[in-house]
Every structure is written in structure tokens, then in C-alpha cells.
Write a protein that holds these residues in place. Sequence first.
Motif, short mmCIF file in Angstrom:
data_model
loop_
_atom_site.label_atom_id
_atom_site.label_comp_id
_atom_site.label_asym_id
_atom_site.label_seq_id
_atom_site.Cartn_x
_atom_site.Cartn_y
_atom_site.Cartn_z
N LEU A 130 72.89 47.72 24.02
CA LEU A 130 72.84 46.93 25.26
C LEU A 130 74.24 46.78 25.86
CD1 LEU A 130 70.31 44.07 24.34
CD2 LEU A 130 69.94 46.00 25.87
N ARG A 141 68.28 35.93 29.46
CA ARG A 141 67.48 37.08 29.91
C ARG A 141 66.35 37.37 28.93
NH1 ARG A 141 72.17 39.43 31.55
NH2 ARG A 141 72.39 40.55 29.59
N GLU A 142 66.67 37.30 27.63
CA GLU A 142 65.63 37.56 26.61
C GLU A 142 64.51 36.53 26.72
OE1 GLU A 142 67.49 37.69 22.77
OE2 GLU A 142 68.27 39.70 23.08
N ARG A 143 64.90 35.28 27.04
CA ARG A 143 63.88 34.24 27.17
C ARG A 143 63.04 34.48 28.42
NH1 ARG A 143 66.92 29.72 26.00
NH2 ARG A 143 67.22 29.19 28.17
N GLU A 144 63.76 34.84 29.52
CA GLU A 144 63.06 35.00 30.80
C GLU A 144 62.11 36.20 30.78
OE1 GLU A 144 66.18 35.16 33.71
OE2 GLU A 144 65.94 33.04 34.20
N ASP A 145 62.53 37.31 30.16
CA ASP A 145 61.67 38.50 30.24
C ASP A 145 60.64 38.55 29.11
OD1 ASP A 145 62.89 39.52 27.98
OD2 ASP A 145 64.24 40.84 29.07
N GLY A 146 60.66 37.55 28.23
CA GLY A 146 59.61 37.46 27.21
C GLY A 146 59.95 38.17 25.92
N SER A 147 61.09 38.87 25.86
CA SER A 147 61.37 39.58 24.61
C SER A 147 61.71 38.60 23.48
CB SER A 147 62.47 40.63 24.78
OG SER A 147 63.50 40.16 25.56
N VAL A 207 60.10 35.79 23.03
CA VAL A 207 58.78 35.42 22.51
C VAL A 207 58.28 36.53 21.60
CG1 VAL A 207 56.36 35.11 23.17
CG2 VAL A 207 58.15 33.91 24.41
N ARG A 208 58.48 37.76 22.03
CA ARG A 208 58.02 38.89 21.20
C ARG A 208 58.72 38.86 19.83
NH1 ARG A 208 55.40 43.37 22.33
NH2 ARG A 208 55.85 43.70 24.52
N MET A 209 60.04 38.62 19.86
CA MET A 209 60.78 38.60 18.59
C MET A 209 60.30 37.46 17.69
SD MET A 209 64.65 39.66 19.57
CE MET A 209 64.85 38.96 21.16
#
Lengths: 248, 430
Positions: free
Chosen positions: B14, B254-260, B262-264
Motif C-alpha cells: 500500500l 479508510r479501512e473503516r470507511e470502505d469496510g475492509s 469489518v472484513r478483517m
Amino acid sequence: MNSIAVKDLEKTYAGALTPSLRGLSCTFAEGTIAGLLGPNGAGKTTTISILCGLVEATGGSAEIFGMPQVPANREAIKRAIGVVPQRIALFPQLTAFENLRYFGNLYGFSGKPLREKIMQHLEAFGLEKAAHKETGKFSGGMKRRANIIASILHEPRLLVLDEPTAGVDVQSRSMILQFLRDYNAKGNSVIYTSHLLDEAEQICNEVAIIDEGTLVVQGTPKELVGRHGHCRNLEDVFLHYTGHAVRD
Amino acid sequence: MLRIIATIRKEWLLLRRDKAGLALLFAMPLVLITVMALIQDAPFRDYQEVKFDILAVDNDHGRLGRYIREGLQESGQFNVVDSINGQPLSEAAAKSMVAKGKYKISITVPKGATAEIVSNANKIVNDISKRMGLPSQLPVKALSNDSLAVQLYFDPAAKKAFKSAIHQALDNFLTQVETDLLLERIQLQLRSRDSLSQDTFPAIRLKAVALRETSLGEGKQIDVISNSVQHNVPAWSIFAMFFIVIPIAGNMIREREDGSLVRMKLIPGNYLSVLTGKLLFFVGICIVQFYLMIMVGLYLLPMLGLPELQLGVNHVAGFLVAASIGVTATAYGILIGTIFKTPNQALNFGAVSIVILSAIGGIWIPLEIMPESMQMIGRLSPLSWGLDAINDIYLRNGHIPYVLPDIAKLLICGGAMLVAAAVVEQRRIG
């Protein structure tokens, strides 16, 4: 056995004036494709979040494959379910392969078996040629398909999808729906939320319509349409129970 | 372990593709350090290495004028200018040039100044001789109404400390001339009384007790702190390391906003291992940043005419301090990324808070020259703990035990911030 069972489920978020769930109770049998339907603010996402352990219920109970959603069962439940969020939960700067490898690694897979698994899924979803392209540069349909693959790498018994076909073209939508049928045909359970009621009618064995945090009605699409003479399809049934008032 | 390694690799990919992030982490701090070291070089050199031109008008042409000229020249801090274009300097010309800011100071030794000192010495010797029953034979001038004074003209913009240093130096020269002449007069009087004394008159030691300076560092000068490189390179390196808060917080939101995120969290296994991978990666980046800045101090700045950075003797201690600063900076980024909901909130708060913590923590100007109340507040800043530890290693040749208290403070602070972030995240689930 039920894939999910919720009983008297209640949830009021901190600072909220009204509860999101007011004693919701419903069950879905294992091995079905179930639709959790409702207008905006009905409580669908809250229900799914509680089932996955992302949010704690204020009252009532939630079970997945007979396991109560409590901290002691959380890891087992995580292994049993795959969640496809409505948002594209992928890193846009990473390629499809890199994203899937990362999530696969988090599931504990690595090396050649993981690479093969990823390539199989990419092929199945028609993404093999885009494997090494950054997902941020994908079309809407490609992103949705990659989003689903990231949630099935561990082959969950229950797949929960939140609006999996929102904003995709007809071809991608058809591919996704076919995948859900195939996945279900292997004995897995699918729970799916959508505002596209014709789609739900097409693929769901059973639907539950919820509104304002409670269950309004549950049954097979055919059964629900047949209950009311004036209803020609599931959308008419939905409007019959939830009204025509616009929800925010 | 697989989760930690996978997270480190993911963060690396990243970052590698985020050109702006790379510039913020590596290129901008290099430019910042170079610019700060260059522009702060002059103020640091003011009283150290820079030679000031000083105008000297000698209307005396005697020993006092000569002593002042030679004394200033020998101090190594001044170039004495006593003529312009081959013409002897006049007091009016010197005054005018100082007023225009061309020179910082002008010194005028008045006519007859040495004669006045000689006369005063003669008067003292005559008085002593008289009391001892000896003849008073040294000539003494009649008392003049106007007392003579060495005239100083300062540039109004000259700093108070600079003026004070000049005053002190000139006072010393005057005292020295007066003492020398007095001793000479005494010797003269004694010789005139006894011709044998010319051979037997003992040398008079003017300074029975001398000053001696010993550095407490192991084999190094402690005053190395006074140069711009030695202050700016470590200080701004720490500042730049703390700026890692911006990419970390942005990345987490960004990770929180795009849902990643949650996925993690939905993947079996402890999310802590993902956070550990993130922490290790960014601490590694901080360490790389730190040593890149150090390389600037070692190689680039000397090429630009600045002194070379001195690293002390214990490089392991330096590495441990850099890693501890990295842990605290990364933990701060994780806390901000957890607390704030939008990138704008996080980035603004993060940037402003680091500027404040660095200002009070002695990054901009050394803590020692701040008011006492500010020093007390400044000692609470993690940036000041980091800078103190680096100074202990680089300037005082400190070893690991010397910097352990600062390392402990940094790690405890970092740990506390991670716990706070975990509590905030836990509340979010409820």
C-alpha cells in the motif's frame, strides 16, 4: 437445524432516540437461500451485524447453526460464516490477487494451495485476466465479484450478503445470482438482503420482511404472493406490508 | 505469525503505491531537515564560529588601543577593522556605518586614554611610596574634569547577549592594561631605589588561580550541541517520525470507511495480530526515516558547508531510542485513527497536535532556553523524551542504562495509547 435463529432481538444504539430492533424473532432453515428484506432503517444491517458479532444486542438472543452469539462462540461462528459487505471491502491500491492473498493469509491459508484456490475463484467469477490489476481500477461489477471471492476463501457454511448486486450490470448480476444458486446447491446456506425484490423472488427459497425492528411476515415468495389476491409479485407483498410512505 | 507477516507485506504494498504518502514520509523530512539546519546555522554560529567584523577607532595610539585591538583579534571571534580603503577610520565614519547596520559594533579608544591610565598608576605608586617613606617621583597629570571612556556604538538590532559579551571582553582588556601599567610603575619605583633589584626582582604572577574546562562526555566536547546540525537533525527527525500519524490514521479510517476493517474483524483469529503487523511495519518505517535523516546529517549537510553530525559511541542505544520513538509515534497514529471518524478530523488534529507537542518538546528551540513553566510542560511531551535520549547518546556519549528512563517513558506512553485505542474500539462494538 437452522442456519440462523434470532429471538426477541433488541438493539438501541448509544445516543439513539429510538431502538433499531424491537424484539425481532425469525429463523431460517439450514441449506436455504433466505432473503432478509425491509425498507431503509428496518434493521436488516443491525440484525446481520449482531449475527456476525460486530455489534452487541441490547436484548434477546441470536444463534448461528445452534451456536449462541456469545464471546465463547465467536471464533467458531466466524469460521462458519462469510460476510459480503455492501461496500467494496477491498484495498483499491492492491491487485485482486494481492487482496485475496492477504485475506487468505488472515484465514491461515498460504503458499501454493492458496494461490490455486484464488485462481480457481477468479476464473469462476471471470476475473482471471484481471488478477494482477488494482481493484480500484475495476468496473463496478468486477469489484462486486472480487468482494464476494474475498468472503468465500474459507468456504463458509453460511454466506451473508448485503446488497450483493447493487449497481452492477446485467451480466455481472446474472453471474452473481448463478453463483449463489451453485453455492447453495453444495449444501451451504445463504442469507441475502436486497432492495431488488424481483431478484429476491427469483432466487430465495424463503423471505422475511422486517420493518421498524420487528418481523412483519415470513414465508416462501410464492406463499406470500398467494396470500393476497391483489398482489402479483413480491414487490406488491412488500408494499402491502410496509406501506408506500418514503423512508429515510 | 502468518497474519503479522501478511499485514506487513500488505502495508508495504500500500505504501509503495502511495506516492504522496512516500513523499510525506521520506522526501519532505529530508528537505525539512536540510532547510532547518541551513537557516538555523547562522543563529547557532552567532556566538560560536562566526567572526564578526568590529570597527576600531584608535585615537589613543597607546597601549590601551593596542591591547584592545590585539585582544579582540586573538579572541578568534572578531575581525578588527581599523581602516577603510586604506584610510584610518574616524569615529564619525564608524558611527555612521554602525547606524546603517553595516557593522554590529564600533569601539573608539579616546585620545590620551593610555596616558590617563599611566598617570593613575603613577599616582597610586607615589601614594604607596609616600606611606613607605620613599620619595614620590613618578609624574602625575593634573585631574581632568571630563573622565575618559572607551566609546561603544552598537547596531540597534544587536542581541543583548552579544552586547554583554563585548562589554565583558572590553572590561577585561581595561583591567589588564591598568594592572600591567601599575605593576610596571611599581617595578620602576623599586628599581630606581635599588640597582640590584633589576636582577633579583621576581616575576609577578598575575593569575594565581586559573580556569580549566573538562568535558564530562567520554572524549568529546559537550558544546557540540551549539551547532545547528547537532540540534536540528535529531530534533526534526523525531518530528518527521511523529508525522507518521498522518498516513496511519488516514489508512485506518479508510479501512473503516470502505469496510475492509469489518472484513478483517470477521476473519477468525485475534485482530491484535493484524494491529501488531501494522505496528511493526510503521515502527520499521520510522527507523528507516530516522537513519535516512541521520545520513543527511552525516553526508549531505557537510557538503553544504555545515558541520558533520556526531553520533556518540553507542549505536545500539541510538537504535533502541529510534525504535521506541517509532512505537510511540505509531501508537499515537493508531489512537487517532481509532478515535476520529473522518480523515479530515484525524489529519487536522494529528498535524496540529504534533506541531504543538514538538514546539513545547524542544524541537524548534531547545527546552533549556524556554521559561521554567514551559519547560515543565515541555517535559511531558514524548518528543522531548526522544530528543533528550538522543542528546544523551550523541552529546554525552551515553550508553543504554543512561537512556533507559526515556525509553521506558516512550514505551509506556505508546502502550497506554494502544490500550486507549482498544477501549475506544471495544466501546464501538457495544
